[in-house]
Design a protein around this motif. Sequence first.
Motif, PDB file in Angstrom:
ATOM      1  N   ASN A   1       6.002  -6.458  10.254  1.00 50.19           N
ATOM      2  CA  ASN A   1       4.847  -5.557  10.291  1.00 50.19           C
ATOM      3  C   ASN A   1       4.764  -4.729   9.010  1.00 50.19           C
ATOM      4  O   ASN A   1       3.663  -4.470   8.496  1.00 50.19           O
ATOM      5  CB  ASN A   1       4.942  -4.625  11.494  1.00 50.19           C
ATOM      6  N   ALA A   2       5.923  -4.320   8.496  1.00 51.75           N
ATOM      7  CA  ALA A   2       5.949  -3.544   7.257  1.00 51.75           C
ATOM      8  C   ALA A   2       5.437  -4.384   6.086  1.00 51.75           C
ATOM      9  O   ALA A   2       4.708  -3.889   5.216  1.00 51.75           O
ATOM     10  CB  ALA A   2       7.361  -3.046   6.972  1.00 51.75           C
ATOM     11  N   ILE A   3       5.795  -5.655   6.077  1.00 47.35           N
ATOM     12  CA  ILE A   3       5.316  -6.563   5.029  1.00 47.35           C
ATOM     13  C   ILE A   3       3.801  -6.728   5.126  1.00 47.35           C
ATOM     14  O   ILE A   3       3.093  -6.754   4.106  1.00 47.35           O
ATOM     15  CB  ILE A   3       6.000  -7.938   5.136  1.00 47.35           C
ATOM     16  N   GLU A   4       3.299  -6.834   6.342  1.00 44.72           N
ATOM     17  CA  GLU A   4       1.851  -6.969   6.529  1.00 44.72           C
ATOM     18  C   GLU A   4       1.122  -5.730   6.015  1.00 44.72           C
ATOM     19  O   GLU A   4       0.036  -5.835   5.431  1.00 44.72           O
ATOM     20  CB  GLU A   4       1.540  -7.202   8.013  1.00 44.72           C
ATOM     21  N   ALA A   5       1.711  -4.553   6.229  1.00 47.15           N
ATOM     22  CA  ALA A   5       1.109  -3.316   5.727  1.00 47.15           C
ATOM     23  C   ALA A   5       1.125  -3.295   4.201  1.00 47.15           C
ATOM     24  O   ALA A   5       0.169  -2.846   3.563  1.00 47.15           O
ATOM     25  CB  ALA A   5       1.859  -2.109   6.285  1.00 47.15           C
ATOM     26  N   CYS A   6       2.209  -3.812   3.611  1.00 49.61           N
ATOM     27  CA  CYS A   6       2.288  -3.913   2.154  1.00 49.61           C
ATOM     28  C   CYS A   6       1.204  -4.853   1.629  1.00 49.61           C
ATOM     29  O   CYS A   6       0.556  -4.570   0.616  1.00 49.61           O
ATOM     30  CB  CYS A   6       3.667  -4.434   1.731  1.00 49.61           C
ATOM     31  N   GLN A   7       1.015  -5.968   2.323  1.00 49.32           N
ATOM     32  CA  GLN A   7       0.007  -6.947   1.909  1.00 49.32           C
ATOM     33  C   GLN A   7      -1.385  -6.339   1.979  1.00 49.32           C
ATOM     34  O   GLN A   7      -2.205  -6.521   1.056  1.00 49.32           O
ATOM     35  CB  GLN A   7       0.077  -8.167   2.831  1.00 49.32           C
ATOM     36  N   ALA A   8      -1.672  -5.596   3.062  1.00 44.59           N
ATOM     37  CA  ALA A   8      -2.987  -4.975   3.222  1.00 44.59           C
ATOM     38  C   ALA A   8      -3.255  -3.965   2.109  1.00 44.59           C
ATOM     39  O   ALA A   8      -4.358  -3.902   1.557  1.00 44.59           O
ATOM     40  CB  ALA A   8      -3.079  -4.302   4.589  1.00 44.59           C
ATOM     41  N   ALA A   9      -2.226  -3.173   1.762  1.00 43.59           N
ATOM     42  CA  ALA A   9      -2.381  -2.180   0.693  1.00 43.59           C
ATOM     43  C   ALA A   9      -2.576  -2.861  -0.653  1.00 43.59           C
ATOM     44  O   ALA A   9      -3.365  -2.417  -1.486  1.00 43.59           O
ATOM     45  CB  ALA A   9      -1.166  -1.262   0.655  1.00 43.59           C
TER      46      ALA A   9
ATOM     47  N   ASP B   1      -3.877  -5.824  -1.132  1.00 36.99           N
ATOM     48  CA  ASP B   1      -5.219  -6.416  -1.133  1.00 36.99           C
ATOM     49  C   ASP B   1      -6.283  -5.374  -1.502  1.00 36.99           C
ATOM     50  O   ASP B   1      -7.284  -5.697  -2.143  1.00 36.99           O
ATOM     51  CB  ASP B   1      -5.543  -7.010   0.239  1.00 36.99           C
ATOM     52  N   LYS B   2      -6.046  -4.124  -1.109  1.00 32.32           N
ATOM     53  CA  LYS B   2      -6.976  -3.045  -1.430  1.00 32.32           C
ATOM     54  C   LYS B   2      -6.766  -2.517  -2.841  1.00 32.32           C
ATOM     55  O   LYS B   2      -7.619  -1.790  -3.370  1.00 32.32           O
ATOM     56  CB  LYS B   2      -6.803  -1.895  -0.434  1.00 32.32           C
ATOM     57  N   GLY B   3      -5.622  -2.864  -3.423  1.00 26.60           N
ATOM     58  CA  GLY B   3      -5.305  -2.361  -4.750  1.00 26.60           C
ATOM     59  C   GLY B   3      -4.985  -0.873  -4.762  1.00 26.60           C
ATOM     60  O   GLY B   3      -5.146  -0.202  -5.779  1.00 26.60           O
ATOM     61  N   SER B   4      -4.509  -0.355  -3.638  1.00 26.50           N
ATOM     62  CA  SER B   4      -4.199   1.069  -3.512  1.00 26.50           C
ATOM     63  C   SER B   4      -2.723   1.318  -3.753  1.00 26.50           C
ATOM     64  O   SER B   4      -1.885   0.953  -2.920  1.00 26.50           O
ATOM     65  CB  SER B   4      -4.593   1.580  -2.119  1.00 26.50           C
ATOM     66  N   ALA B   5      -2.395   1.948  -4.876  1.00 27.17           N
ATOM     67  CA  ALA B   5      -0.993   2.218  -5.201  1.00 27.17           C
ATOM     68  C   ALA B   5      -0.380   3.205  -4.209  1.00 27.17           C
ATOM     69  O   ALA B   5       0.781   3.051  -3.813  1.00 27.17           O
ATOM     70  CB  ALA B   5      -0.876   2.764  -6.620  1.00 27.17           C
ATOM     71  N   ASP B   6      -1.154   4.209  -3.791  1.00 24.78           N
ATOM     72  CA  ASP B   6      -0.616   5.195  -2.855  1.00 24.78           C
ATOM     73  C   ASP B   6      -0.345   4.583  -1.489  1.00 24.78           C
ATOM     74  O   ASP B   6       0.697   4.836  -0.872  1.00 24.78           O
ATOM     75  CB  ASP B   6      -1.578   6.381  -2.715  1.00 24.78           C
ATOM     76  N   ALA B   7      -1.283   3.770  -1.001  1.00 24.40           N
ATOM     77  CA  ALA B   7      -1.087   3.124   0.294  1.00 24.40           C
ATOM     78  C   ALA B   7       0.077   2.134   0.218  1.00 24.40           C
ATOM     79  O   ALA B   7       0.871   2.019   1.159  1.00 24.40           O
ATOM     80  CB  ALA B   7      -2.366   2.404   0.728  1.00 24.40           C
ATOM     81  N   TYR B   8       0.190   1.450  -0.909  1.00 16.44           N
ATOM     82  CA  TYR B   8       1.289   0.506  -1.062  1.00 16.44           C
ATOM     83  C   TYR B   8       2.620   1.243  -1.097  1.00 16.44           C
ATOM     84  O   TYR B   8       3.612   0.780  -0.524  1.00 16.44           O
ATOM     85  CB  TYR B   8       1.133  -0.336  -2.334  1.00 16.44           C
ATOM     86  N   TYR B   9       2.651   2.392  -1.767  1.00 16.00           N
ATOM     87  CA  TYR B   9       3.893   3.160  -1.843  1.00 16.00           C
ATOM     88  C   TYR B   9       4.373   3.522  -0.439  1.00 16.00           C
ATOM     89  O   TYR B   9       5.566   3.398  -0.126  1.00 16.00           O
ATOM     90  CB  TYR B   9       3.699   4.428  -2.674  1.00 16.00           C
TER      91      TYR B   9
ATOM     92  N   ALA C   1       3.623   2.016   2.441  1.00 18.72           N
ATOM     93  CA  ALA C   1       4.035   0.810   3.155  1.00 18.72           C
ATOM     94  C   ALA C   1       5.363   0.284   2.617  1.00 18.72           C
ATOM     95  O   ALA C   1       6.223  -0.182   3.368  1.00 18.72           O
ATOM     96  CB  ALA C   1       2.951  -0.267   3.030  1.00 18.72           C
ATOM     97  N   ASN C   2       5.515   0.374   1.312  1.00 23.16           N
ATOM     98  CA  ASN C   2       6.744  -0.051   0.656  1.00 23.16           C
ATOM     99  C   ASN C   2       7.929   0.774   1.155  1.00 23.16           C
ATOM    100  O   ASN C   2       9.018   0.253   1.426  1.00 23.16           O
ATOM    101  CB  ASN C   2       6.584   0.128  -0.863  1.00 23.16           C
ATOM    102  N   ARG C   3       7.709   2.062   1.295  1.00 24.11           N
ATOM    103  CA  ARG C   3       8.769   2.945   1.787  1.00 24.11           C
ATOM    104  C   ARG C   3       9.175   2.552   3.203  1.00 24.11           C
ATOM    105  O   ARG C   3      10.369   2.517   3.537  1.00 24.11           O
ATOM    106  CB  ARG C   3       8.292   4.402   1.745  1.00 24.11           C
ATOM    107  N   SER C   4       8.190   2.247   4.042  1.00 25.95           N
ATOM    108  CA  SER C   4       8.483   1.831   5.414  1.00 25.95           C
ATOM    109  C   SER C   4       9.299   0.540   5.438  1.00 25.95           C
ATOM    110  O   SER C   4      10.215   0.385   6.256  1.00 25.95           O
ATOM    111  CB  SER C   4       7.178   1.634   6.198  1.00 25.95           C
ATOM    112  N   PHE C   5       8.972  -0.382   4.538  1.00 24.71           N
ATOM    113  CA  PHE C   5       9.702  -1.642   4.448  1.00 24.71           C
ATOM    114  C   PHE C   5      11.177  -1.386   4.112  1.00 24.71           C
ATOM    115  O   PHE C   5      12.085  -1.903   4.770  1.00 24.71           O
ATOM    116  CB  PHE C   5       9.065  -2.535   3.383  1.00 24.71           C
TER     117      PHE C   5
END
Length: 231
Positions: free
Chosen positions: A113-121, A123-131, A133-137
């Motif tokens: 699920n954490a990987i899926e959140a990283c993928q979604a972020a 796809d949006k090109g959002s560095a903050d959202a990816y950060y 999700a990345n932390r959760s992973f």
Amino acid sequence: MSSVSTTPKRTADIVRRTLESEIVSGALGPGERLDETVLARRFEVSRTPVREALMQLTSGGLIEMRPRQGAIVATVTAKQLFEMFEVMSELEAQCAKFAARRMTTTEHEALRNAIEACQAAADKGSADAYYDANRSFHEAIYAGSHNSFLEQQTTALRNRLSGYRRIQLHRGARILSSLNEHKQVLAHILAGDGDSASSAMRGHVMIQGDGFIDLLSSLNLGDSAQSRVGT
């Protein structure tokens, strides 16, 4: 900056993120004083969320609290930064190795699920959202190590480096390369291959060669500090 109508916790987070970015980018230099009253006026908030933000930055090591001076931006040399990332890579590698051997089926699902959140972020090109999700992973892997002491120590150092790790995600195609590295780590953990998971995580975290030089070029650490890193 205009005032924000939100919860005190959220307001403190906004103040922290802004100051964190300014410290890491060099807009706020080492030794610079951070006055609570001045900051409260700047962000148009009370001193309470400012104080909370400064406490978070202190626990992360980006600022220091000094007697009779208050909050001061901490000094970090390039050599110190490299050494911290070097240790971080080993701690996270050990977490991944243990996680490959010890994670439960439920924990595997949380990691997916954490990987899926990283993928979604991504796809949006959002560095903050990816950060986020990345932390959760990464935190899912710390917990999956089933070693509470290792988890605590790894989390503490990650918090210390959070600002520097965040700024990397704004450079070039780092989000996509990070996501691909995550998928490799995930595959090794799901396969129960501790050694490969450890190796993949070490390479993912450790800043080397061009990557480290790129990070240094974005920071205001000074030529003398960079020269102490070596080759």
